[in-house]
Design a protein around this motif. Structure first.
Motif, PDB file in Angstrom:
ATOM      1  N   LEU A 195       0.822  -1.211   0.000  1.00 28.76           N
ATOM      2  CA  LEU A 195       0.000   0.000   0.000  1.00 28.76           C
ATOM      3  C   LEU A 195       0.853   1.257   0.000  1.00 28.76           C
ATOM      4  O   LEU A 195       1.892   1.316   0.661  1.00 28.76           O
ATOM      5  N   ASN A 196       0.401   2.273  -0.753  1.00 29.65           N
ATOM      6  CA  ASN A 196       0.983   3.613  -0.684  1.00 29.65           C
ATOM      7  C   ASN A 196       0.123   4.457   0.253  1.00 29.65           C
ATOM      8  O   ASN A 196      -1.086   4.551   0.058  1.00 29.65           O
ATOM      9  N   VAL A 197       0.743   5.072   1.255  1.00 28.02           N
ATOM     10  CA  VAL A 197       0.027   5.963   2.154  1.00 28.02           C
ATOM     11  C   VAL A 197       0.717   7.319   2.167  1.00 28.02           C
ATOM     12  O   VAL A 197       1.847   7.464   1.711  1.00 28.02           O
ATOM     13  N   THR A 198       0.029   8.314   2.705  1.00 28.82           N
ATOM     14  CA  THR A 198       0.560   9.675   2.683  1.00 28.82           C
ATOM     15  C   THR A 198       1.537   9.931   3.817  1.00 28.82           C
ATOM     16  O   THR A 198       2.648  10.437   3.611  1.00 28.82           O
ATOM     17  N   LEU A 199       1.150   9.588   5.041  1.00 23.14           N
ATOM     18  CA  LEU A 199       1.943   9.902   6.224  1.00 23.14           C
ATOM     19  C   LEU A 199       2.178   8.658   7.064  1.00 23.14           C
ATOM     20  O   LEU A 199       1.475   7.642   6.920  1.00 23.14           O
ATOM     21  N   VAL A 200       3.122   8.740   7.965  1.00 19.52           N
ATOM     22  CA  VAL A 200       3.395   7.613   8.854  1.00 19.52           C
ATOM     23  C   VAL A 200       2.208   7.342   9.766  1.00 19.52           C
ATOM     24  O   VAL A 200       1.984   6.202  10.197  1.00 19.52           O
ATOM     25  N   THR A 201       1.414   8.363  10.067  1.00 18.83           N
ATOM     26  CA  THR A 201       0.223   8.147  10.891  1.00 18.83           C
ATOM     27  C   THR A 201      -0.769   7.214  10.193  1.00 18.83           C
ATOM     28  O   THR A 201      -1.494   6.463  10.857  1.00 18.83           O
ATOM     29  N   ASP A 202      -0.817   7.263   8.861  1.00 17.43           N
ATOM     30  CA  ASP A 202      -1.686   6.342   8.128  1.00 17.43           C
ATOM     31  C   ASP A 202      -1.240   4.902   8.343  1.00 17.43           C
ATOM     32  O   ASP A 202      -2.070   3.990   8.440  1.00 17.43           O
ATOM     33  N   ILE A 207      -2.165  -0.605  10.893  1.00 14.57           N
ATOM     34  CA  ILE A 207      -1.753  -1.794  11.647  1.00 14.57           C
ATOM     35  C   ILE A 207      -2.704  -2.105  12.796  1.00 14.57           C
ATOM     36  O   ILE A 207      -2.784  -3.257  13.244  1.00 14.57           O
ATOM     37  N   GLN A 208      -3.440  -1.102  13.258  1.00 18.90           N
ATOM     38  CA  GLN A 208      -4.404  -1.353  14.330  1.00 18.90           C
ATOM     39  C   GLN A 208      -5.680  -2.014  13.809  1.00 18.90           C
ATOM     40  O   GLN A 208      -6.496  -2.487  14.599  1.00 18.90           O
ATOM     41  N   SER A 209      -5.828  -2.053  12.483  1.00 22.14           N
ATOM     42  CA  SER A 209      -7.034  -2.639  11.886  1.00 22.14           C
ATOM     43  C   SER A 209      -6.761  -3.957  11.168  1.00 22.14           C
ATOM     44  O   SER A 209      -7.688  -4.577  10.649  1.00 22.14           O
ATOM     45  N   THR A 210      -5.494  -4.375  11.103  1.00 22.84           N
ATOM     46  CA  THR A 210      -5.132  -5.588  10.348  1.00 22.84           C
ATOM     47  C   THR A 210      -4.306  -6.520  11.235  1.00 22.84           C
ATOM     48  O   THR A 210      -3.098  -6.676  11.029  1.00 22.84           O
ATOM     49  N   PRO A 211      -4.903  -7.179  12.204  1.00 20.54           N
ATOM     50  CA  PRO A 211      -4.153  -7.939  13.205  1.00 20.54           C
ATOM     51  C   PRO A 211      -3.500  -9.210  12.686  1.00 20.54           C
ATOM     52  O   PRO A 211      -2.611  -9.756  13.353  1.00 20.54           O
ATOM     53  N   ASN A 212      -3.907  -9.709  11.520  1.00 22.81           N
ATOM     54  CA  ASN A 212      -3.416 -11.003  11.058  1.00 22.81           C
ATOM     55  C   ASN A 212      -2.435 -10.918   9.897  1.00 22.81           C
ATOM     56  O   ASN A 212      -2.201 -11.904   9.193  1.00 22.81           O
ATOM     57  N   VAL A 231       3.002  12.342  17.194  1.00 21.73           N
ATOM     58  CA  VAL A 231       3.491  12.371  18.578  1.00 21.73           C
ATOM     59  C   VAL A 231       2.429  11.838  19.542  1.00 21.73           C
ATOM     60  O   VAL A 231       2.717  11.036  20.437  1.00 21.73           O
ATOM     61  N   LYS A 232       1.178  12.271  19.332  1.00 22.98           N
ATOM     62  CA  LYS A 232       0.090  11.828  20.212  1.00 22.98           C
ATOM     63  C   LYS A 232      -0.159  10.328  20.063  1.00 22.98           C
ATOM     64  O   LYS A 232      -0.398   9.622  21.052  1.00 22.98           O
ATOM     65  N   MET A 233      -0.114   9.835  18.828  1.00 26.00           N
ATOM     66  CA  MET A 233      -0.356   8.418  18.607  1.00 26.00           C
ATOM     67  C   MET A 233       0.730   7.564  19.239  1.00 26.00           C
ATOM     68  O   MET A 233       0.452   6.527  19.853  1.00 26.00           O
ATOM     69  N   ILE A 234       1.977   7.986  19.101  1.00 28.98           N
ATOM     70  CA  ILE A 234       3.084   7.231  19.703  1.00 28.98           C
ATOM     71  C   ILE A 234       2.979   7.259  21.224  1.00 28.98           C
ATOM     72  O   ILE A 234       3.166   6.237  21.901  1.00 28.98           O
ATOM     73  N   LYS A 235       2.635   8.430  21.766  1.00 29.13           N
ATOM     74  CA  LYS A 235       2.489   8.545  23.224  1.00 29.13           C
ATOM     75  C   LYS A 235       1.388   7.626  23.736  1.00 29.13           C
ATOM     76  O   LYS A 235       1.550   6.944  24.759  1.00 29.13           O
ATOM     77  N   GLN A 270       9.831   3.535  17.829  1.00 30.66           N
ATOM     78  CA  GLN A 270       8.511   3.305  18.416  1.00 30.66           C
ATOM     79  C   GLN A 270       7.529   2.756  17.379  1.00 30.66           C
ATOM     80  O   GLN A 270       6.709   1.884  17.699  1.00 30.66           O
ATOM     81  N   VAL A 271       7.631   3.259  16.156  1.00 29.88           N
ATOM     82  CA  VAL A 271       6.764   2.749  15.091  1.00 29.88           C
ATOM     83  C   VAL A 271       7.071   1.284  14.812  1.00 29.88           C
ATOM     84  O   VAL A 271       6.168   0.437  14.723  1.00 29.88           O
ATOM     85  N   LEU A 272       8.356   0.971  14.686  1.00 28.04           N
ATOM     86  CA  LEU A 272       8.741  -0.419  14.414  1.00 28.04           C
ATOM     87  C   LEU A 272       8.387  -1.332  15.575  1.00 28.04           C
ATOM     88  O   LEU A 272       8.045  -2.510  15.373  1.00 28.04           O
ATOM     89  N   TYR A 273       8.435  -0.807  16.778  1.00 27.49           N
ATOM     90  CA  TYR A 273       8.107  -1.589  17.968  1.00 27.49           C
ATOM     91  C   TYR A 273       6.659  -2.055  17.936  1.00 27.49           C
ATOM     92  O   TYR A 273       6.318  -3.111  18.472  1.00 27.49           O
ATOM     93  N   ARG A 274       5.794  -1.267  17.281  1.00 29.43           N
ATOM     94  CA  ARG A 274       4.387  -1.621  17.183  1.00 29.43           C
ATOM     95  C   ARG A 274       4.077  -2.450  15.943  1.00 29.43           C
ATOM     96  O   ARG A 274       2.936  -2.876  15.771  1.00 29.43           O
ATOM     97  N   ILE A 275       5.081  -2.667  15.088  1.00 31.88           N
ATOM     98  CA  ILE A 275       4.853  -3.404  13.840  1.00 31.88           C
ATOM     99  C   ILE A 275       5.597  -4.736  13.833  1.00 31.88           C
ATOM    100  O   ILE A 275       4.992  -5.801  13.651  1.00 31.88           O
TER     101      ILE A 275
END
Length: 598
Positions: A195-202, A207-212, A231-235, A270-275
């Motif tokens: 997938l192509n997305v615009t921002l890292v927040t996307d 990843i919160q909607s595709t658990p498998n 920043v808010k999402m990572i926090k 932090q992003v990689l930690y959640r992926i």
């Protein structure tokens, strides 16, 4: 002479491999039971994107009913890139109940270059009714700015939630925006996403909607650590101490970033930690496509081997790590050596992960990459002999561009050209710009994968020599005005392998000569022409086009780039039996793009 039916099955299968699905079925179906059995794989899938208008209709109305008697169709590919109007025509035919029934078992769909309205119709009328659909590939090559919100909304609200999908790939300019996805929505069936997305927040929303997910390939348009939403999402994620990776089954993660505005390595961690998952993720690929300034703290962070070691060592299952980072301007030798030493610690050596620099002599750009470089990035090459021999990572690239536009300090010679191409074992497309060498005295390059040659800003091209040098190519792009032997028709050659030809810079008064020139290509499927038609009336133009289409019965697609609008749409439709498609699109010539699908 040996009768075809006397050949063993193995040889017949090898022969069929050289044929398209349509050609194999059209030529051999219902000869006997044996041939019908050998054609099973061809009957189960169809690529409609290379068929002519008449072949398309024949397949839909005549071949499908025959196939349906003893086989099911599972794979469908269609699109507008080379057959503009095909998706619209498919939508109209699928209304027929008998035709629709032939597609009930489709489990894989590939759709290319759809326009918005016809794509919506295709999805609502056809795609959503496929109960067996598990693989979907969507390649969108152009989006009008006003249509982008509608594209995003439709893809996120209608395509992502398809309950049966396991593998989904969406390529779209600018990338999707996922910020409006509901927090509670889940896509549990998806296991493989590109997938192509615009921002890292996307990415974090996804990843919160595709658990498998097992495989995830993401291309991000912009990375901005200063984004307060990020920043808010990572926090918020950090506050959830019970959760590490959202993707507990992830095996492979490919992260590509077009550009970085602001960057903090801690945010990447932090992003990689959640992926990435410590127990399952064995492959991680990181690419930064656009160059970054050496004066920016960003370079120091991204070329810090110690940071990467601390990050990667947290994942014990990680087997393969690929890195590719572009850097604007050169680094001092001391800085290069310092950075390299940080990537030569016991950890990296034990993993057998090696890294190197690749320097651009012309503009002092640098690529820092893992070696061997398995990234298929476009390489813009203009370098001297020593750097090619010692630092050129070309083993895996598919598209090589060699540009010698500004090379005052050194010369690109035959031995270097020969060396480079013989290293490109997986090369599919070669682009040459301002190359000033005699291509006639090099032995032929028999690179099996090389199918496309593009030549720009090279004078006096002897086409015969070029095609002898590259005997396996089937796609050719070049300027009509630069062909040295275009009018030497007394000893005309036959270039049978060329099925796709692009000619630019065609003067309006040369249309008659172009027809003679095209006689050298008897097997053309796709023809692209840029014509300077400012002083050419429609009647003269259409007469020549009509003669071209009549002389080439194999021609499927004729694409024209004109420098002025046509005067009479009705006249064009009359000449081409209302099978002309006209679409406005920006192009380098500032003209109008016309499509004819015959």
């Amino acid at each position: 002479m040996t009768n075809l039916s006397n050949l063993p099955d193995e040889i017949l299968c090898n022969i069929f491999e050289y044929l398209s699905s349509f050609d194999a079925i059209y030529s051999f179906i219902n000869l006997n039971k044996r041939f019908n059995c050998l054609l099973i794989s061809f009957k189960q899938q169809i690529d409609l994107t290379y068929l002519s208008y008449d072949q398309f209709l024949y397949y839909m109305k005549n071949i499908l009913p025959i196939i349906n008697q003893d086989e099911l169709l599972y794979v469908l590919k269609l699109g507008n890139q080379r057959t503009p109007g095909q998706i619209e025509l498919f939508n109209s035919l699928i209304d027929d109940k008998n035709c629709r029934s032939y597609f009930n078992n489709i489990d894989q769909v590939i759709i290319e270059s759809p326009r918005l309205n016809e794509f919506i119709n295709f999805v609502n009328k056809f795609l959503l009714s496929l109960s067996e659909l598990i693989t979907l590939t969507i390649k969108i090559d152009y989006v009008n700015d006003p249509d982008f919100p509608t594209w995003t909304k439709f893809l996120t609200n209608t395509i992502l939630p398809i309950a049966t999908l396991i593998k989904l790939s969406i390529e779209i300019p600018n990338g999707l925006v996922l910020s409006r996805l509901p927090d509670s929505i889940m896509f549990p069936s998806l296991m493989d996403i590109t997938l192509n997305v615009t921002l890292v927040t996307d990415l974090l929303i996804l990843i919160q909607s595709t658990p498998n997910l097992r495989n995830l390939s993401i291309r991000i348009g912009w990375w901005t650590s200063g984004d307060q939403t990020l920043v808010k999402m990572i926090k918020k994620m950090c506050e959830d101490h019970n959760r590490t990776s959202y993707l507990i089954h992830l095996k492979k993660f490919h992260l590509s970033i077009d550009s970085i505005l602001t960057f903090q390595f801690e945010h990447l961690e932090q992003v990689l930690y959640r992926i990435m998952n410590n127990e399952t993720t064995y492959n991680f690929n990181f690419i930064l496509r656009n160059a970054i300034s050496r004066n920016n703290e960003l370079v120091t962070q991204l070329l810090d081997g110690k940071r990467w070691e601390n990050l990667l060592s947290s994942y014990s299952s990680l087997i393969q790590f690929d890195l590719f980072i572009r850097i604007t301007d050169s680094l001092k030798l001391e800085q290069e050596n310092f950075n390299m030493n940080l990537f030569q610690t016991k950890y990296f050596l034990t993993k057998k992960w090696q890294f190197s620099y690749f320097k651009y002599s012309r503009n002092d750009n640098i690529i820092f990459y893992s070696n061997p470089c398995k990234n298929e990035e476009l390489f813009d090459i203009s370098i001297d002999n020593l750097e090619i021999v010692n630092h050129f990572p070309i083993n895996y690239i598919s598209h090589l561009l060699i540009d010698q536009t500004n090379t005052k300090n050194y010369k690109f010679n035959l031995s270097i050209f020969d060396f480079i191409l013989n290293q490109c074992l997986n090369l599919r497309q070669l682009t040459l710009i301002h190359i000033d060498i005699n291509l006639s005295i090099i032995k032929p390059f028999n690179i099996p994968s090389l199918h496309t040659l593009q030549i720009e800003k090279i004078r006096n091209i002897n086409l015969s020599n070029v095609l002898q040098l590259f005997p396996l190519i089937n796609t050719l792009f070049l300027s009509y005005l630069t062909i040295d032997d275009q009018n030497r028709l007394s000893n005309i050659h036959r270039y049978n392998r060329i099925i796709e030809l692009s000619l630019i810079d065609i003067p309006s008064n040369c249309m008659d000569k172009v027809q003679l020139f095209l006689n050298q290509f008897p097997n053309l499927y796709y023809l692209y022409m840029h014509i300077s038609n400012q002083r050419m009336d429609d009647e003269y133009f259409l007469r020549n086009l009509k003669e071209i289409t009549e002389k080439f019965p194999s021609l499927i697609y004729l694409k024209l780039k004109l420098e002025k609008d046509i005067n009479s749409i009705d006249l064009w439709n009359e000449v081409f039996n209302n099978r002309m498609k006209m679409y406005l699109k920006e192009n380098v010539f500032g003209g109008v793009l016309k499509h004819l699908w015959f």
